[in-house]
Motif scaffolding. Structure first.
Motif, PDB file in Angstrom:
ATOM      1  N   THR A  77      -7.919 -40.120  16.575  1.00 17.17           N
ATOM      2  CA  THR A  77      -7.227 -38.870  16.218  1.00 17.17           C
ATOM      3  C   THR A  77      -7.896 -37.886  15.309  1.00 17.17           C
ATOM      4  OG1 THR A  77      -6.417 -40.539  14.629  1.00 17.17           O
ATOM      5  CG2 THR A  77      -5.125 -40.044  16.264  1.00 17.17           C
ATOM      6  N   GLU A  78      -9.207 -38.426  14.805  1.00 20.60           N
ATOM      7  CA  GLU A  78     -10.098 -37.366  14.112  1.00 20.60           C
ATOM      8  C   GLU A  78     -10.408 -36.110  14.947  1.00 20.60           C
ATOM      9  OE1 GLU A  78     -13.585 -39.295  12.563  1.00 20.60           O
ATOM     10  OE2 GLU A  78     -14.536 -39.111  14.532  1.00 20.60           O
ATOM     11  N   GLN A  79     -10.337 -36.418  16.030  1.00 18.40           N
ATOM     12  CA  GLN A  79     -10.639 -35.250  17.066  1.00 18.40           C
ATOM     13  C   GLN A  79      -9.643 -34.172  16.892  1.00 18.40           C
ATOM     14  OE1 GLN A  79     -11.673 -37.242  20.895  1.00 18.40           O
ATOM     15  NE2 GLN A  79     -13.017 -35.469  20.954  1.00 18.40           N
ATOM     16  N   LEU A  80      -8.460 -34.653  16.663  1.00 14.56           N
ATOM     17  CA  LEU A  80      -7.320 -33.448  16.584  1.00 14.56           C
ATOM     18  C   LEU A  80      -7.603 -32.573  15.203  1.00 14.56           C
ATOM     19  CD1 LEU A  80      -4.606 -32.150  17.016  1.00 14.56           C
ATOM     20  CD2 LEU A  80      -3.557 -34.054  16.135  1.00 14.56           C
ATOM     21  N   LEU A  81      -7.904 -33.678  14.250  1.00 18.63           N
ATOM     22  CA  LEU A  81      -8.196 -32.968  13.002  1.00 18.63           C
ATOM     23  C   LEU A  81      -9.399 -32.149  12.933  1.00 18.63           C
ATOM     24  CD1 LEU A  81      -7.237 -35.981  10.378  1.00 18.63           C
ATOM     25  CD2 LEU A  81      -5.553 -34.442  11.337  1.00 18.63           C
ATOM     26  N   LEU A  82     -10.187 -32.526  13.419  1.00 20.43           N
ATOM     27  CA  LEU A  82     -11.711 -31.810  13.251  1.00 20.43           C
ATOM     28  C   LEU A  82     -11.818 -30.679  14.141  1.00 20.43           C
ATOM     29  CD1 LEU A  82     -14.038 -34.780  13.215  1.00 20.43           C
ATOM     30  CD2 LEU A  82     -13.206 -33.331  11.263  1.00 20.43           C
ATOM     31  N   THR A  83     -10.754 -30.569  15.136  1.00 23.34           N
ATOM     32  CA  THR A  83     -10.584 -29.307  15.965  1.00 23.34           C
ATOM     33  C   THR A  83      -9.259 -28.531  15.789  1.00 23.34           C
ATOM     34  OG1 THR A  83      -9.281 -30.349  17.807  1.00 23.34           O
ATOM     35  CG2 THR A  83     -11.775 -30.572  17.807  1.00 23.34           C
ATOM     36  N   SER A  84      -8.915 -28.837  14.639  1.00 25.49           N
ATOM     37  CA  SER A  84      -7.761 -27.854  14.043  1.00 25.49           C
ATOM     38  C   SER A  84      -8.180 -26.984  13.043  1.00 25.49           C
ATOM     39  CB  SER A  84      -6.514 -28.719  13.262  1.00 25.49           C
ATOM     40  OG  SER A  84      -6.035 -29.651  14.530  1.00 25.49           O
ATOM     41  N   PRO A  85      -7.660 -25.857  13.006  1.00 28.26           N
ATOM     42  CA  PRO A  85      -8.122 -24.735  11.840  1.00 28.26           C
ATOM     43  C   PRO A  85      -7.837 -25.235  10.449  1.00 28.26           C
ATOM     44  CG  PRO A  85      -6.142 -23.885  12.954  1.00 28.26           C
ATOM     45  CD  PRO A  85      -6.324 -25.219  13.735  1.00 28.26           C
ATOM     46  N   ILE A  86      -8.431 -26.331  10.059  1.00 29.68           N
ATOM     47  CA  ILE A  86      -8.338 -26.622   8.695  1.00 29.68           C
ATOM     48  C   ILE A  86      -9.885 -27.093   8.014  1.00 29.68           C
ATOM     49  CG2 ILE A  86      -6.005 -27.565   8.549  1.00 29.68           C
ATOM     50  CD1 ILE A  86      -7.309 -30.485   9.039  1.00 29.68           C
ATOM     51  N   SER A  87      -9.913 -26.895   6.805  1.00 28.93           N
ATOM     52  CA  SER A  87     -11.318 -27.185   6.449  1.00 28.93           C
ATOM     53  C   SER A  87     -11.412 -28.603   6.186  1.00 28.93           C
ATOM     54  CB  SER A  87     -11.501 -26.507   5.019  1.00 28.93           C
ATOM     55  OG  SER A  87     -10.706 -27.003   4.057  1.00 28.93           O
TER      56      SER A  87
ATOM     57  N   THR B  48     -15.027 -26.610  21.222  1.00 29.82           N
ATOM     58  CA  THR B  48     -13.784 -26.742  20.366  1.00 29.82           C
ATOM     59  C   THR B  48     -14.274 -27.200  18.864  1.00 29.82           C
ATOM     60  OG1 THR B  48     -13.993 -29.063  20.763  1.00 29.82           O
ATOM     61  CG2 THR B  48     -12.508 -27.975  22.107  1.00 29.82           C
ATOM     62  N   TYR B  50     -15.667 -29.593  17.711  1.00 31.18           N
ATOM     63  CA  TYR B  50     -15.750 -31.022  17.153  1.00 31.18           C
ATOM     64  C   TYR B  50     -17.060 -31.712  16.786  1.00 31.18           C
ATOM     65  CZ  TYR B  50     -15.097 -35.963  17.137  1.00 31.18           C
ATOM     66  OH  TYR B  50     -15.334 -37.305  17.099  1.00 31.18           O
ATOM     67  N   MET B  70     -12.951 -21.644  11.558  1.00 25.89           N
ATOM     68  CA  MET B  70     -11.421 -21.644  11.279  1.00 25.89           C
ATOM     69  C   MET B  70     -10.761 -20.600  12.248  1.00 25.89           C
ATOM     70  SD  MET B  70     -10.720 -23.523   8.727  1.00 25.89           S
ATOM     71  CE  MET B  70      -9.811 -23.283   7.226  1.00 25.89           C
ATOM     72  N   LYS B  73     -11.188 -21.727  16.000  1.00 28.10           N
ATOM     73  CA  LYS B  73     -10.187 -23.007  16.521  1.00 28.10           C
ATOM     74  C   LYS B  73      -8.694 -22.597  16.413  1.00 28.10           C
ATOM     75  CE  LYS B  73     -13.212 -26.259  14.108  1.00 28.10           C
ATOM     76  NZ  LYS B  73     -13.127 -27.378  12.946  1.00 28.10           N
ATOM     77  N   PRO B  84      -5.153 -37.761  20.934  1.00 28.70           N
ATOM     78  CA  PRO B  84      -5.168 -38.021  19.721  1.00 28.70           C
ATOM     79  C   PRO B  84      -3.969 -38.011  19.118  1.00 28.70           C
ATOM     80  CG  PRO B  84      -5.641 -35.517  19.862  1.00 28.70           C
ATOM     81  CD  PRO B  84      -5.311 -35.846  21.350  1.00 28.70           C
ATOM     82  N   LEU B 101      -0.464 -28.525  10.866  1.00 31.07           N
ATOM     83  CA  LEU B 101      -1.684 -28.592  10.999  1.00 31.07           C
ATOM     84  C   LEU B 101      -2.566 -27.288  11.195  1.00 31.07           C
ATOM     85  CD1 LEU B 101      -3.888 -30.955  10.479  1.00 31.07           C
ATOM     86  CD2 LEU B 101      -3.870 -31.450  12.626  1.00 31.07           C
TER      87      LEU B 101
END
Lengths: 236, 339
Positions: A77-87, B48, B50, B70, B73, B84, B101
């Motif tokens: 699931t970290e793939q979701l977090l790391l490809t989302s626009p969050i630092s 993406t 990643y 940022m 993405k 995920p 998110l």
């Protein structure tokens, strides 16, 4: 950050982890408090209670931190977090504050019960109680940051938990170990980094700036290192 | 919309992606085709954000993914190979989490319900089903829904139909086609029919290298050139083979199948662009050899690869031929020499 925080808080209570932690913390807290006041207590300063409760964190903190990153990594699931626009720092901070909220919330709740009994049957020193509690919360925060970092290193929760137990144990005992060391420089260095010796001022009712900074630094350094773990993985 | 230039990703000494360059325009549906381990997922992971690339750049909507991750993405919705999903959440909780998110600024309720309707999980959304209780196909749909949250301009789907049943595959494919009307879509797969059914354009990747970047039709046409037939013919095998080989259009004829009621299966290949079915029929009829089965063998991914890799390497090699290795075993040294 807020999204991650909310998700983690929710995750603690949709799985048994949150309940196990709260139940264990309250039980251990109450037991230590009873032991230190009723069974061996001579006065209402309860300094020994605060010292003992710290040792319970060896087991309690890993319950909160072991899954924070390792589970994300294992379930991908970290793939979701790391490809989302969050630092990355936002992601780490969200998780840190969620774990800290659980920790602080439970501690404060337990303390309210403990301290109200204390006020009913004794005359405790309020300043000491407050400063000691602040010290405990800071120690908890520092341990959580360490646990968070270790959780980011592995995808196995057990490894993360055992690693965290080891490091917290080490952080607690280096204060005592230092007294057995002859070399002055090493002894001073160990005392300086010891979580335990840094706490002593709080126990006397002093909110020492140097100690506050020390705990904040540990939190920041380990959160920063967690970010670096992710940066490194992205670049390797 | 997507601009990838000289992308290289190295893991140790292995090049997972080796100097890939392509650009994808707005509203295109592009298929990444390649065998497992070709570098499809790695390329997608780099686009993406990643993973980072060892060399080269990837830009989404003119924004470099490494320089301003940022902003870049925000333009991407990504469904990784393994969706995920947080199994302990309900579909509603999960999509709300993804909405937060991604920091979306749309009408939350309306937007999420619309997505759920498009991917057909509105029932699971409304009934607060836990993700862990959904079937694989529905989990995949939730994964796609997650990629659609925030209405990103680019949607990247890594093997979106793996492990689904045929009905679900058809549904997901038609969903992707619908998405392609309003979004730029990249999907990766190792199934040729999938890209044929869905994509306008195919990028073929093999061993980290881009070996073809063509319109879907032209890739298919490229292989239509050489036609292969499997024919089951009754009659004496040797005579039939001789007659088949005598036909000028036939480049290769072999008996491949076993005898079955006095008939043999023959593999017949004709030269480019020639349909030999009629000629074959008349020749057999003239000789009084009944033709009891004829099927034209479709092109498959394997053929495309062999043909394209061959083209690239400029070494003519017949498809489906067992490669010959010239291995020399080391010779054992004489014991006496050692002494």
């Amino acid at each position: 950050m807020l999204a991650i925080y909310k998700r983690e808080m929710q995750a603690y209570f949709t799985s048994p982890v949150g309940y196990v932690f709260v139940a264990m913390f309250l039980a251990v807290n109450a037991f230590i408090f009873t032991f230190c006041t009723l069974l061996m207590g001579i006065d209402s300063s309860v300094s020994s209670y605060f010292t003992f409760v710290m040792w319970a964190f060896i087991v309690l903190v890993p319950i909160l931190t072991m899954k924070l990153f390792s589970e994300e990594r294992k379930a991908r699931t970290e793939q979701l977090l790391l490809t989302s626009p969050i630092s990355l720092m936002g992601m780490v901070a969200g998780k840190f504050f969620a774990a800290f909220t659980m920790f602080a919330g439970t501690f404060v709740f337990g303390s309210l019960i403990n301290f109200s009994l204390l006020y009913k049957y004794g005359t405790p020193n309020t300043a000491t109680l407050i400063s000691s509690s602040v010290g405990i919360l800071l120690i908890g925060a520092a341990f959580i940051a360490i646990g968070l970092f270790i959780s980011a290193l592995t995808e196995n929760q057990i490894v993360a938990a055992v690693g965290t137990i080891g490091v917290i144990l080490f952080m607690l005992v280096i204060g005592f170990l230092s007294s057995f060391i002859d070399v002055y420089a090493i002894r001073v260095a160990l005392t300086w980094i010891s979580v335990f010796s840094r706490y002593s001022n709080f126990g006397y009712g002093i909110l020492d700036i140097a100690s506050l900074l020390y705990y904040f630094s540990i939190c920041f350094i380990f959160m920063f290192l967690t970010v670096r773990v992710y940066e490194k993985r992205r670049w390797s | 919309m997507i601009e990838v230039k000289n992308l290289v990703k190295r893991f140790g000494s292995k090049y997972a992606v080796d100097d890939i360059t392509f650009s994808i325009g707005k509203g295109e549906i592009v298929g990444f085709l390649g065998p497992n381990g070709a570098g499809k997922s790695t390329t997608m992971n780099i686009i993406t954000g990643y993973m980072s690339s060892t060399l080269g750049t990837a830009e989404i909507g003119g924004i470099n993914i490494l320089e301003d991750p940022m902003e870049a993405k925000k333009l991407i919705g990504y469904l990784p190979e393994q969706p995920p999903l947080y199994l302990d959440m309900t579909v509603r909780e999960y999509l709300n989490f993804v909405y937060d998110l991604k920091g979306c600024r749309l009408n939350r309720k309306k937007h999420l319900e619309e997505i759920c309707r498009v991917v057909k999980i509105i029932d699971d959304y409304n009934k607060n089903r836990l993700i862990k209780n959904l079937s694989k196909g529905y989990k995949q749909r939730v994964g796609i829904a997650q990629a659609l949250v925030g209405n990103p301009a680019v949607i990247i789907l890594d093997e979106p139909t793996v492990g689904l049943d045929p009905k679900e595959i058809i549904e997901i494919r038609s969903l992707i086609r619908t998405l392609g009307e309003t979004h730029t879509v990249i999907l990766s797969t190792h199934i040729l029919t999938e890209v044929q059914a869905v994509c306008d354009r195919i990028l073929i990747i093999n061993s980290g290298k881009l070996i073809a970047d063509e319109k879907t039709e032209s890739i298919i046409n490229m292989l239509e050139g050489s036609r292969r037939l499997n024919a089951r013919i009754c009659g004496p095998q040797r005579d039939i083979l001789r007659e088949l080989r005598a036909l000028p259009e036939i480049t290769r004829a072999e008996a491949v199948g076993e005898r079955e009621n006095d008939s043999f299966l023959y593999a017949i290949e004709s030269s480019s662009g020639v349909d030999i079915r009629k000629t074959l029929f008349f020749m057999l009829a003239k000789n009084n050899w009944p033709l009891i089965g004829l099927e034209s063998q479709g092109t498959n991914l394997e053929d495309i690869f062999i043909s394209l890799v061959d083209k690239k390497e400029q070494t003519p090699k017949k498809s489906r031929e067992v490669p010959q290795f010239d291995i020399k075993l080391p010779e054992f040294e004489n014991k006496e020499d050692n002494n």
